[in-house]
Each structure stands twice: as structure tokens, then as C-alpha cells.
Design a protein around this motif. Sequence first.
Motif, PDB file in Angstrom:
ATOM      1  N   PHE A  25       0.865  -1.170   0.000  1.00  0.00           N
ATOM      2  CA  PHE A  25       0.000   0.000   0.000  1.00  0.00           C
ATOM      3  C   PHE A  25       0.906   1.225   0.000  1.00  0.00           C
ATOM      4  N   MET A  26       0.810   2.054  -1.039  1.00  0.00           N
ATOM      5  CA  MET A  26       1.667   3.240  -1.111  1.00  0.00           C
ATOM      6  C   MET A  26       0.845   4.458  -1.487  1.00  0.00           C
ATOM      7  N   GLY A  27       1.315   5.623  -1.067  1.00  0.00           N
ATOM      8  CA  GLY A  27       0.610   6.858  -1.377  1.00  0.00           C
ATOM      9  C   GLY A  27       0.895   7.908  -0.334  1.00  0.00           C
ATOM     10  N   ALA A  28       0.307   9.074  -0.519  1.00  0.00           N
ATOM     11  CA  ALA A  28       0.549  10.200   0.374  1.00  0.00           C
ATOM     12  C   ALA A  28       0.004   9.931   1.778  1.00  0.00           C
ATOM     13  N   PRO A  29       0.531  10.604   2.791  1.00  0.00           N
ATOM     14  CA  PRO A  29       0.004  10.455   4.158  1.00  0.00           C
ATOM     15  C   PRO A  29      -1.474  10.831   4.227  1.00  0.00           C
ATOM     16  N   GLY A  30      -2.199  10.154   5.106  1.00  0.00           N
ATOM     17  CA  GLY A  30      -3.595  10.495   5.343  1.00  0.00           C
ATOM     18  C   GLY A  30      -4.596   9.869   4.397  1.00  0.00           C
ATOM     19  N   THR A  31      -4.138   8.953   3.531  1.00  0.00           N
ATOM     20  CA  THR A  31      -5.047   8.361   2.546  1.00  0.00           C
ATOM     21  C   THR A  31      -5.652   7.025   3.010  1.00  0.00           C
ATOM     22  N   GLY A  32      -5.391   6.631   4.243  1.00  0.00           N
ATOM     23  CA  GLY A  32      -6.046   5.447   4.799  1.00  0.00           C
ATOM     24  C   GLY A  32      -5.286   4.145   4.633  1.00  0.00           C
ATOM     25  N   LYS A  33      -4.024   4.215   4.284  1.00  0.00           N
ATOM     26  CA  LYS A  33      -3.244   2.996   4.048  1.00  0.00           C
ATOM     27  C   LYS A  33      -3.102   2.156   5.318  1.00  0.00           C
TER      28      LYS A  33
END
Length: 286
Positions: free
Chosen positions: A137-145
Motif C-alpha cells: 500500500f503506497m501513497g501520500a500520508p492520510g489516505t487510509g493505508k
Amino acid sequence: MRTHVTTATESRVCDIHGIYTSQKLDLQPKPDGYPNLPGKTDIATFLAPFWTKCPTCDGIVQAEVDAKEAEIAGGMTQAKRWAMERIREAGIPARFSESTLWNWTHSMDQQKRVWSWARDYASSFELAISTGRSAIFMGAPGTGKTHLAIGILKHILEKGGTGRFTTVMGMLSRIKNTYHRDAQETEAKAIAAFTDCDMLVIDEVGRALDTSYTEAQFFSILNARYNELRPVILVSNLTKPKLSAFLGDAIVDRMREGGGTAFVFDWASQRSSRRNTDDEGEQVKA
């Protein structure tokens, strides 16, 4: 000892929650004489294979049953107490104590796709164990990962599996702490805590490791789980190119084996949205 074994899977459709993966479960080993057990047709029926139903519906029904049991008992059910103890032992932070698969926001199409995968993955975790199927799971902070990864882990714990949540630095710090003279556990025991459980969730993947030794320990744990077909979910704030560069081609390829996949959480920060809503609320009150 008898246990349920998955003998087949197929996609089915719930009228309420949509497509899900149903498993055909068979209790094995069967007693001598099955299925022709004279005078014991109820036992034969109990021992017969069956297909699982919609996991979301099952979760809702189970929650209602648990709530009723708690009401009758005047407090928390034994099953709930056991589940909470497993969650505590798994290292799940208090901030995520209420995070589940079922309360993860999935209003957008991209989120629905990720959530559907997570739901099916958790509900058929026996398949993941048999293949070592993992995820990133990757992506910007705060996206629910982290929320979603912990939701999967909790579901596995509630079904009787074992698992652990950790950050990269938390994992490596626990191992390094065993080198102190007054250490409470050995290095081997600390490493086993991360290599022997059914599911391992590692957060904050991609942060710079301070020494070549800690870097080697991190990749050694991933390698040990890979060899034993034990799934892992890696959670990272890095972009796909940067995370691939950090992990290296070999690890990325291994994460894809057994049907493994990577998801980019490419929507806006939910924490930012909540802060904006709260700010607007405060302005209205003023």
C-alpha cells in the motif's frame, strides 16, 4: 485434530454488498464410515462441505450476536476479550483500536476497488497463506493505508490467525534492544516475533535505515517470510518509483508472486478533509 480446508473458490454476488469470493470448506479428516453414518444424519450434515457466504453480511450478523451476548452478560463477551487481547499482543496502536475493514471510507471508485480486494483477501486468508500472497500500500500520508492494513490484520486475528503490526524502525529497534546487557529477550526471539506470525504489517517502509546492519535485518525478515510463504503488507508514503528503488527489483518481484499486488492510494488526504470540516464547524459555531 480436524480443521476446515478450502477445496474450491468461486465469485458470487451478494444482493447488498456486491461481488465476493466464496470458499468451499471441508472439515478434515472425516471419521470412518462418512458419509454413511447410521443413525447420525445430523453429524453427517455437520461434516459435509459448505460454501461461505458474504463476509460483510457475516461480519454484521456476528457484531449483532456479540452485542446481544454482551448485553445478556452485562459486559464484554469472552470472544471480544480474547480478540482485544490478540489485538494488544499484535502491537496495534491505540490510535487504530477502532479501525476495521468495515469502517474504512470507500466512497470513490478507486477506494472501492482497493476495499473490495482487501475484503476478499482477508476473508480468504487461507489462500494467501498457501501462496504467500502479499501486498504493498503506497501513497501520500492520510489516505487510509495504515487503517486498511490494520483492518485486514484485525480480521485475521478475529478469525483465529496470528499477526503483528510494526513500523520499520520499531521492528529494528526491538531487535537492537536485545543486545543490551539487561535485555528481556534474545535476538532470535525478537526476530521470530516478526517471521513466525501468519500476517505481518510493516508501516513507514522507505525511511532511511541508519546502518547497513539494520538494512540487512529488514531485508532478512522479508526474505524469511518469503521462503516460508508467510504474507506481508508493506505500507509506505513513498511514490512508486522511489519505493521500488528502496526495495530493489528482487523484493518487488517477490511481492508480486502468488498473486501479490501493489495499490497506489492516489486520492486526497482524508485527515486534511476532516480538519477542513472541523474548521468549518468551528467557524459556524463562532
